[in-house]
Design an enzyme around this catalytic site. Structure first.
Site, PDB file in Angstrom:
ATOM      1  N   GLU A   1       0.833  -1.194   0.000  1.00 50.92           N
ATOM      2  CA  GLU A   1       0.000   0.000   0.000  1.00 50.92           C
ATOM      3  C   GLU A   1       0.873   1.251   0.000  1.00 50.92           C
ATOM      4  O   GLU A   1       2.007   1.233   0.511  1.00 50.92           O
ATOM      5  CB  GLU A   1      -0.900   0.046   1.246  1.00 50.92           C
ATOM      6  CG  GLU A   1      -2.172  -0.742   1.141  1.00 50.92           C
ATOM      7  CD  GLU A   1      -3.085  -0.517   2.328  1.00 50.92           C
ATOM      8  OE1 GLU A   1      -4.245  -0.951   2.248  1.00 50.92           O
ATOM      9  OE2 GLU A   1      -2.654   0.077   3.334  1.00 50.92           O
TER      10      GLU A   1
ATOM     11  N   ARG B   1     -15.010  -7.811  15.722  1.00 50.20           N
ATOM     12  CA  ARG B   1     -15.062  -8.188  17.133  1.00 50.20           C
ATOM     13  C   ARG B   1     -15.206  -6.933  17.981  1.00 50.20           C
ATOM     14  O   ARG B   1     -15.232  -5.812  17.464  1.00 50.20           O
ATOM     15  CB  ARG B   1     -13.764  -8.898  17.532  1.00 50.20           C
ATOM     16  CG  ARG B   1     -12.517  -8.066  17.183  1.00 50.20           C
ATOM     17  CD  ARG B   1     -11.239  -8.626  17.755  1.00 50.20           C
ATOM     18  NE  ARG B   1     -10.063  -7.996  17.220  1.00 50.20           N
ATOM     19  CZ  ARG B   1      -9.566  -6.825  17.596  1.00 50.20           C
ATOM     20  NH1 ARG B   1     -10.203  -6.117  18.523  1.00 50.20           N
ATOM     21  NH2 ARG B   1      -8.467  -6.336  17.064  1.00 50.20           N
TER      22      ARG B   1
END
Length: 502
Positions: free
Chosen positions: A200, A292
């Site tokens: 990236e 989560r």
């Protein structure tokens, strides 16, 4: 209807979940490894079962043993907390196959967001901006170099299946790129069993901002605003706050809309977090989605009044969200400091040992989520996070001042902690002004890493000197002692000489 929950975790997050269970009149089941036999979550739960020896691979990551305990205990649901198996799609699938409720998203959503390259593709389709990057990198050195040149240096190599800074390499020069990819692949394989990495564009001086979302089984998805998580060390968060002191209201609205779109793109259910990188010009890019509960969830709870664990349980029960987006309001400002058993003066080396004394801060707007107590033995088997200090106030200035006060009151002896390091963060001009990014710690390293003013040995010597001084003035002290015979002499010595370790 969920009546008994097995908490497949340990430490402060296990205690946190059990608290919400108790308030909801739900029975709780703890699991523990041999070193955790006397841990707070074991004492606090309604039932507790040994899951295995110290190494997490033989205990808290042992799927078959956890399911066996769930059946034996009569639990009808499992809450994974964070870390360990919380983002393990196989675990989520096996829990449901066993006829139990998994308090979290579907396995397909975990898989989709767990693979960062697949997540990038999904976000592009959902109209969520992503950082310019590559597909999966192979071992073709010429192609790797060409890809880096097309993206533009500096670039970041990232593990597709990873997180927490593992399998990551920052590369600024073309002659370093190939070796960096090889090292990242090796580290990713060791950490996650998958050597897939991608590339990236590296954003200079970015902010790390995440959006808390909740989704139910009826297609409803809402956000609970953002958290600023830019105070990081080795890609690990240290301090978080909400709202962000950096972004504008316009950017906040755009970012939260994209976060909800990201969750809807995978039919997300439960609590989750969509993370973004924001550059100096306030352009934001999707980073990843954590499927989560987050470590820093308490500051969102404090500013919205919503118990995220209870919300997770309600969603897992199949209930629709009891509120719409327009009903969710934020109030005041909250900050969280992560308290670690580590030595900042020794490269933040994790510590172990017996806790000799602990005094937790109290007062208006102060919350501590922890699990240690006096006499507790901290081991080297697990993450060194021992508690989270959460502060709420009506505005940011008051919140920073309150955090300073709370950190000053927080006393732990017997093990090294990062409390004084956190105090320095709160006293750093850049943090006080809210003018910081992910390079905050390295920019202020000289001040933050100053030598500690007094070690445990220093405190011991001070006590000895106080006693010696006492002996040299025995007549005066004897009269004092006779008049106060029911008091602790050691405490009086400390008060007289401004030394009070009790």
């Amino acid at each position: 209807m969920i009546r008994k929950i097995l908490v497949a975790n340990r430490g402060e997050i296990a205690v946190r979940i059990i608290r919400s269970c108790r308030e909801s009149n739900i029975q709780s089941v703890a699991i523990y490894s041999e070193p955790d036999r006397t841990s707070m979550h074991v004492r606090y739960a309604d039932e507790a079962y040994l899951v295995g020896p110290g190494p997490s691979g033989q205990s808290y990551l042992n799927i078959s043993k956890i399911l066996e305990i769930a059946k034996k205990s009569g639990a009808d649901a499992i809450h994974p907390g964070y870390g360990f198996l919380s983002e393990n799609a196989e675990f989520a699938r096996k829990v449901r196959e066993a006829g139990l409720v998994f308090i979290g998203p579907q396995a397909d959503a975990i898989l989709a967001m767990g693979d960062k390259m697949q997540a990038r593709e999904l976000m592009i389709k959902a109209g969520v901006p992503v950082v310019p990057g590559s597909e999966r990198l192979n071992d073709d050195e010429d192609k790797i170099k060409k890809t880096a040149e097309e993206i533009g240096y500096p670039v970041m190599i990232k593990a597709s299946a990873g997180g927490g800074g593992k399998g990551m390499r920052l590369v600024s020069k073309p002659n370093e790129i190939f070796q960096a990819v090889k090292r990242a692949k090796s580290e990713a394989l060791n950490a996650f069993g998958d050597d897939s990495v991608y590339m990236e564009k590296y954003l200079k001086s970015p902010h790390h901002i995440e959006v808390q979302i909740l989704g139910d089984e009826h297609g409803n998805v809402v956000h609970l605003f953002e958290r600023e998580c830019s105070v990081q060390r080795r890609h690990q968060k240290v301090v978080e706050e909400t709202p962000s002191p950096f972004i504008t209201e316009e950017v906040r609205k755009a970012m939260t809309v994209r976060a909800v779109a990201a969750a809807k793109s995978v039919n997300y259910t439960g609590a989750g977090t969509v993370e973004f990188l924001v550059d100096a010009d306030m352009n934001f890019y999707f980073l990843e989605m954590n499927t989560r509960l987050q470590v820093e969830h308490p500051i969102t709870e404090r500013t919205t009044g919503i118990d995220l664990v209870k919300a997770q349980i309600s969603i897992a029960n199949g209930e629709p969200l009891p509120f719409e987006q327009k009903d969710i309001k934020k109030s005041g400002h909250a900050i969280e400091c992560r308290i670690y058993a580590e030595d900042p003066q020794n490269n933040f080396m994790p510590g172990a040992g017996r806790v000799l004394h602990i005094t937790e801060p109290l007062g208006l707007g102060v919350r501590t989520d922890g699990y240690i107590y006096e006499g507790y033995e901290i081991t080297v088997f697990y993450d060194p996070l021992i508690s989270k200090l959460i502060i709420w106030a009506q505005n940011r200035d008051e919140a920073v001042a309150r955090m300073k006060r709370a950190l000053y009151e927080y006393k732990i002896t017997g093990v090294k902690t990062n409390i004084q390091f956190l105090e320095r963060i709160m006293n750093t001009t850049d943090f006080i002004n809210g003018e910081y990014d992910t390079h905050f710690i390295e920019k202020n390293e000289e001040y933050l890493m100053k030598g500690e003013p007094c070690t445990l040995e220093c405190e011991d010597l001070a006590m000895i000197m106080a006693y010696v001084e006492h002996q040299s003035h025995s007549d005066k002290r004897l009269r004092f002692s006779l008049n106060h015979h029911q008091k602790s002499n050691w405490k009086e010595y400390g008060r007289l000489y401004r030394i009070n370790p009790f």
